[in-house]
Design a protein around this motif. Sequence first.
Motif, PDB file in Angstrom:
ATOM      1  N   GLN A  95      -9.574 -23.636  24.392  1.00  0.00           N
ATOM      2  CA  GLN A  95      -8.815 -23.016  23.313  1.00  0.00           C
ATOM      3  C   GLN A  95      -7.340 -23.379  23.390  1.00  0.00           C
ATOM      4  O   GLN A  95      -6.688 -23.609  22.366  1.00  0.00           O
ATOM      5  N   ALA A  96      -6.801 -23.454  24.619  1.00  0.00           N
ATOM      6  CA  ALA A  96      -5.395 -23.845  24.777  1.00  0.00           C
ATOM      7  C   ALA A  96      -5.173 -25.286  24.331  1.00  0.00           C
ATOM      8  O   ALA A  96      -4.183 -25.606  23.651  1.00  0.00           O
ATOM      9  N   LYS A  97      -6.098 -26.206  24.705  1.00  0.00           N
ATOM     10  CA  LYS A  97      -5.976 -27.592  24.270  1.00  0.00           C
ATOM     11  C   LYS A  97      -6.083 -27.715  22.752  1.00  0.00           C
ATOM     12  O   LYS A  97      -5.355 -28.495  22.125  1.00  0.00           O
ATOM     13  N   GLU A  98      -7.002 -26.953  22.171  1.00  0.00           N
ATOM     14  CA  GLU A  98      -7.150 -26.997  20.724  1.00  0.00           C
ATOM     15  C   GLU A  98      -5.893 -26.498  20.021  1.00  0.00           C
ATOM     16  O   GLU A  98      -5.448 -27.075  19.026  1.00  0.00           O
ATOM     17  N   ALA A  99      -5.310 -25.442  20.551  1.00  0.00           N
ATOM     18  CA  ALA A  99      -4.070 -24.933  19.969  1.00  0.00           C
ATOM     19  C   ALA A  99      -2.938 -25.944  20.098  1.00  0.00           C
ATOM     20  O   ALA A  99      -2.128 -26.117  19.172  1.00  0.00           O
ATOM     21  N   GLU A 100      -2.882 -26.665  21.227  1.00  0.00           N
ATOM     22  CA  GLU A 100      -1.848 -27.684  21.410  1.00  0.00           C
ATOM     23  C   GLU A 100      -2.037 -28.844  20.428  1.00  0.00           C
ATOM     24  O   GLU A 100      -1.058 -29.350  19.853  1.00  0.00           O
ATOM     25  N   LEU A 101      -3.281 -29.264  20.217  1.00  0.00           N
ATOM     26  CA  LEU A 101      -3.539 -30.332  19.250  1.00  0.00           C
ATOM     27  C   LEU A 101      -3.169 -29.904  17.832  1.00  0.00           C
ATOM     28  O   LEU A 101      -2.584 -30.695  17.071  1.00  0.00           O
ATOM     29  N   LYS A 102      -3.489 -28.679  17.483  1.00  0.00           N
ATOM     30  CA  LYS A 102      -3.120 -28.191  16.154  1.00  0.00           C
ATOM     31  C   LYS A 102      -1.602 -28.149  15.991  1.00  0.00           C
ATOM     32  O   LYS A 102      -1.065 -28.486  14.926  1.00  0.00           O
ATOM     33  N   ARG A 103      -0.910 -27.748  17.055  1.00  0.00           N
ATOM     34  CA  ARG A 103       0.548 -27.679  16.979  1.00  0.00           C
ATOM     35  C   ARG A 103       1.138 -29.077  16.785  1.00  0.00           C
ATOM     36  O   ARG A 103       2.056 -29.275  15.983  1.00  0.00           O
ATOM     37  N   ARG A 104       0.589 -30.066  17.511  1.00  0.00           N
ATOM     38  CA  ARG A 104       1.084 -31.434  17.365  1.00  0.00           C
ATOM     39  C   ARG A 104       0.795 -31.991  15.974  1.00  0.00           C
ATOM     40  O   ARG A 104       1.626 -32.688  15.384  1.00  0.00           O
ATOM     41  N   GLU A 105      -0.396 -31.698  15.454  1.00  0.00           N
ATOM     42  CA  GLU A 105      -0.730 -32.161  14.112  1.00  0.00           C
ATOM     43  C   GLU A 105       0.209 -31.555  13.070  1.00  0.00           C
ATOM     44  O   GLU A 105       0.664 -32.245  12.145  1.00  0.00           O
ATOM     45  N   GLN A 106       0.502 -30.280  13.216  1.00  0.00           N
ATOM     46  CA  GLN A 106       1.416 -29.631  12.278  1.00  0.00           C
ATOM     47  C   GLN A 106       2.822 -30.212  12.390  1.00  0.00           C
ATOM     48  O   GLN A 106       3.503 -30.413  11.374  1.00  0.00           O
ATOM     49  N   GLU A 107       3.265 -30.504  13.623  1.00  0.00           N
ATOM     50  CA  GLU A 107       4.586 -31.092  13.809  1.00  0.00           C
ATOM     51  C   GLU A 107       4.654 -32.494  13.190  1.00  0.00           C
ATOM     52  O   GLU A 107       5.641 -32.857  12.533  1.00  0.00           O
ATOM     53  N   LEU A 108       3.600 -33.286  13.402  1.00  0.00           N
ATOM     54  CA  LEU A 108       3.563 -34.625  12.812  1.00  0.00           C
ATOM     55  C   LEU A 108       3.540 -34.568  11.291  1.00  0.00           C
ATOM     56  O   LEU A 108       4.234 -35.345  10.621  1.00  0.00           O
ATOM     57  N   LYS A 109       2.762 -33.643  10.743  1.00  0.00           N
ATOM     58  CA  LYS A 109       2.706 -33.502   9.297  1.00  0.00           C
ATOM     59  C   LYS A 109       4.055 -33.042   8.740  1.00  0.00           C
ATOM     60  O   LYS A 109       4.485 -33.496   7.671  1.00  0.00           O
ATOM     61  N   ARG A 110       4.720 -32.165   9.474  1.00  0.00           N
ATOM     62  CA  ARG A 110       6.036 -31.712   9.025  1.00  0.00           C
ATOM     63  C   ARG A 110       7.037 -32.863   8.996  1.00  0.00           C
ATOM     64  O   ARG A 110       7.812 -33.009   8.051  1.00  0.00           O
ATOM     65  N   ARG A 111       6.980 -33.728  10.022  1.00  0.00           N
ATOM     66  CA  ARG A 111       7.884 -34.876  10.049  1.00  0.00           C
ATOM     67  C   ARG A 111       7.567 -35.860   8.933  1.00  0.00           C
ATOM     68  O   ARG A 111       8.475 -36.422   8.307  1.00  0.00           O
ATOM     69  N   GLU A 112       6.272 -36.082   8.698  1.00  0.00           N
ATOM     70  CA  GLU A 112       5.897 -36.997   7.613  1.00  0.00           C
ATOM     71  C   GLU A 112       6.346 -36.468   6.259  1.00  0.00           C
ATOM     72  O   GLU A 112       6.824 -37.233   5.411  1.00  0.00           O
ATOM     73  N   ASP A 113       6.186 -35.163   6.054  1.00  0.00           N
ATOM     74  CA  ASP A 113       6.633 -34.573   4.788  1.00  0.00           C
ATOM     75  C   ASP A 113       8.148 -34.680   4.637  1.00  0.00           C
ATOM     76  O   ASP A 113       8.659 -34.967   3.547  1.00  0.00           O
TER      77      ASP A 113
END
Length: 240
Positions: free
Chosen positions: A86-104
Amino acid sequence: MAGRYDRNPFDEEEVNPFADSAVRAGASREQNYGGGAFYTTHPGSAPTAMNRLSPLPPEPVDFGSATVDIPLDSGKDLKKKERELQAKEAELKRREQELKRREDAAARAGIVIEERNWPPFFPLIHHDIANEIPIHIQRLQYFAFASFLGMVLCLLWNVVAVTGAWIRGEGVKIWLLAVIYFVAGVPGAYVLWYRPLYRAMRTESALKFSWFFLFYMLHIAFVIFAAVAPPVVFKGKSLA
């Protein structure tokens, strides 16, 4: 009136398969000579124990003394692994959101993320005319790209030709100039005039078109100067 111990002719004989063969033979003979409802093997007497065999007593079953050790902390390990996943999944989601925020943010600022895809065998630059350049100016962009590749081939052939001249006895200075021209000319031409033209074609920006025209004219002037070879640097020897 039938006797008290008359045998029922419709009653099935219970035979113990583990009994002695002689006993089973006697029982079968009695069954074969049954004379109906009024027939008895021993008139006036009660049925013996041979007629009704008691079932064998049950025997205890021993499954062996093997024991199975079940770890008591398996539940704790599973919960621990579940928390780690669950911790790894939360970290991956956080990274995906950060990458999407930068792309936007880059898209809102007009910054295009360019992925290197050319040449295919060793990607060095981003180049996709078919998908990024408007279709009505793709032909012009292909022509510019062909001229850039032609310049690269000419500079490479210049190095080969000057190397042959050096082997024949010419000076090493002109060979060094040819190498410098190739090493600096290819990336310089791409950065100074071809990439601005590509981006200008993609965005139709007037500022990028002006940058392209400025450096492309300087490049043409240098090529003409190197081909004519006026007696300024090397008398009678071309820089190209």
